[in-house]
Scaffold this motif. Structure first.
Motif, PDB file in Angstrom:
ATOM      1  N   LEU A  23       4.716 -60.442  14.389  1.00  0.00           N
ATOM      2  CA  LEU A  23       5.787 -59.777  13.651  1.00  0.00           C
ATOM      3  C   LEU A  23       5.625 -58.267  13.670  1.00  0.00           C
ATOM      4  O   LEU A  23       6.605 -57.525  13.799  1.00  0.00           O
ATOM      5  CB  LEU A  23       5.835 -60.282  12.208  1.00  0.00           C
ATOM      6  CG  LEU A  23       6.296 -61.714  11.992  1.00  0.00           C
ATOM      7  CD1 LEU A  23       6.132 -62.112  10.535  1.00  0.00           C
ATOM      8  CD2 LEU A  23       7.728 -61.891  12.441  1.00  0.00           C
ATOM      9  N   TYR A  24       4.384 -57.799  13.568  1.00  0.00           N
ATOM     10  CA  TYR A  24       4.138 -56.365  13.551  1.00  0.00           C
ATOM     11  C   TYR A  24       4.320 -55.746  14.935  1.00  0.00           C
ATOM     12  O   TYR A  24       5.030 -54.755  15.097  1.00  0.00           O
ATOM     13  CB  TYR A  24       2.739 -56.074  13.026  1.00  0.00           C
ATOM     14  CG  TYR A  24       2.411 -54.602  13.014  1.00  0.00           C
ATOM     15  CD1 TYR A  24       2.981 -53.759  12.070  1.00  0.00           C
ATOM     16  CD2 TYR A  24       1.542 -54.058  13.947  1.00  0.00           C
ATOM     17  CE1 TYR A  24       2.689 -52.407  12.052  1.00  0.00           C
ATOM     18  CE2 TYR A  24       1.243 -52.712  13.936  1.00  0.00           C
ATOM     19  CZ  TYR A  24       1.825 -51.891  12.988  1.00  0.00           C
ATOM     20  OH  TYR A  24       1.532 -50.557  12.975  1.00  0.00           O
ATOM     21  N   ALA A  30       8.084 -53.523  10.138  1.00  0.00           N
ATOM     22  CA  ALA A  30       7.492 -52.204  10.377  1.00  0.00           C
ATOM     23  C   ALA A  30       7.226 -51.507   9.042  1.00  0.00           C
ATOM     24  O   ALA A  30       7.538 -52.046   7.972  1.00  0.00           O
ATOM     25  CB  ALA A  30       8.433 -51.370  11.234  1.00  0.00           C
ATOM     26  N   GLY A  31       6.666 -50.333   9.127  1.00  0.00           N
ATOM     27  CA  GLY A  31       6.416 -49.544   7.927  1.00  0.00           C
ATOM     28  C   GLY A  31       5.259 -50.076   7.112  1.00  0.00           C
ATOM     29  O   GLY A  31       4.313 -50.665   7.635  1.00  0.00           O
ATOM     30  N   ALA A  32       5.360 -49.854   5.811  1.00  0.00           N
ATOM     31  CA  ALA A  32       4.283 -50.244   4.896  1.00  0.00           C
ATOM     32  C   ALA A  32       4.072 -51.759   4.885  1.00  0.00           C
ATOM     33  O   ALA A  32       2.939 -52.228   4.821  1.00  0.00           O
ATOM     34  CB  ALA A  32       4.587 -49.746   3.487  1.00  0.00           C
ATOM     35  N   MET A  38      -0.758 -56.540   8.666  1.00  0.00           N
ATOM     36  CA  MET A  38      -1.906 -56.399   9.559  1.00  0.00           C
ATOM     37  C   MET A  38      -3.227 -56.427   8.794  1.00  0.00           C
ATOM     38  O   MET A  38      -4.213 -56.967   9.283  1.00  0.00           O
ATOM     39  CB  MET A  38      -1.786 -55.124  10.393  1.00  0.00           C
ATOM     40  CG  MET A  38      -0.699 -55.203  11.435  1.00  0.00           C
ATOM     41  SD  MET A  38      -0.807 -56.668  12.490  1.00  0.00           S
ATOM     42  CE  MET A  38      -2.316 -56.352  13.353  1.00  0.00           C
ATOM     43  N   VAL A  39      -3.233 -55.884   7.594  1.00  0.00           N
ATOM     44  CA  VAL A  39      -4.437 -55.955   6.760  1.00  0.00           C
ATOM     45  C   VAL A  39      -4.724 -57.409   6.392  1.00  0.00           C
ATOM     46  O   VAL A  39      -5.866 -57.878   6.487  1.00  0.00           O
ATOM     47  CB  VAL A  39      -4.288 -55.076   5.495  1.00  0.00           C
ATOM     48  CG1 VAL A  39      -5.390 -55.353   4.496  1.00  0.00           C
ATOM     49  CG2 VAL A  39      -4.249 -53.610   5.870  1.00  0.00           C
ATOM     50  N   PHE A  40      -3.677 -58.145   5.990  1.00  0.00           N
ATOM     51  CA  PHE A  40      -3.863 -59.564   5.684  1.00  0.00           C
ATOM     52  C   PHE A  40      -4.329 -60.334   6.917  1.00  0.00           C
ATOM     53  O   PHE A  40      -5.191 -61.214   6.823  1.00  0.00           O
ATOM     54  CB  PHE A  40      -2.575 -60.190   5.147  1.00  0.00           C
ATOM     55  CG  PHE A  40      -2.314 -59.905   3.701  1.00  0.00           C
ATOM     56  CD1 PHE A  40      -3.291 -60.052   2.742  1.00  0.00           C
ATOM     57  CD2 PHE A  40      -1.061 -59.481   3.289  1.00  0.00           C
ATOM     58  CE1 PHE A  40      -3.053 -59.794   1.407  1.00  0.00           C
ATOM     59  CE2 PHE A  40      -0.795 -59.219   1.959  1.00  0.00           C
ATOM     60  CZ  PHE A  40      -1.794 -59.367   1.021  1.00  0.00           C
TER      61      PHE A  40
END
Length: 66
Positions: A23-24, A30-32, A38-40
């Motif tokens: 998805l990213y 996109a964005g925050a 991505m952190v998850f």
């Protein structure tokens, strides 16, 4: 560190991390929100690779059979 994740739990986390990465990197998210996904994804990959989830310890929960 005692393992507290089953192989099914680990597999689900890897699949979810792959979906988040798709998805990213495809630009759908996109964005925050994309950065948060991505952190998850990174957390899911790390916890699945070591078979240990700190949140499971806090809630006294385990998906691994003893």
């Amino acid at each position: 560190m005692i393992k507290n994740m089953s192989s099914i739990d680990r597999g689900i986390r890897i699949v979810v991390a792959a979906v988040f990465a798709y998805l990213y990197f495809s630009g759908i998210v996109a964005g925050a929100l994309g950065i948060l996904l991505m952190v998850f994804a990174a957390v899911f990959l790390i916890t699945s690779s070591i078979a240990f989830c700190p949140l499971y310890v806090l809630f006294n929960f385990s998906t691994r059979k003893s």
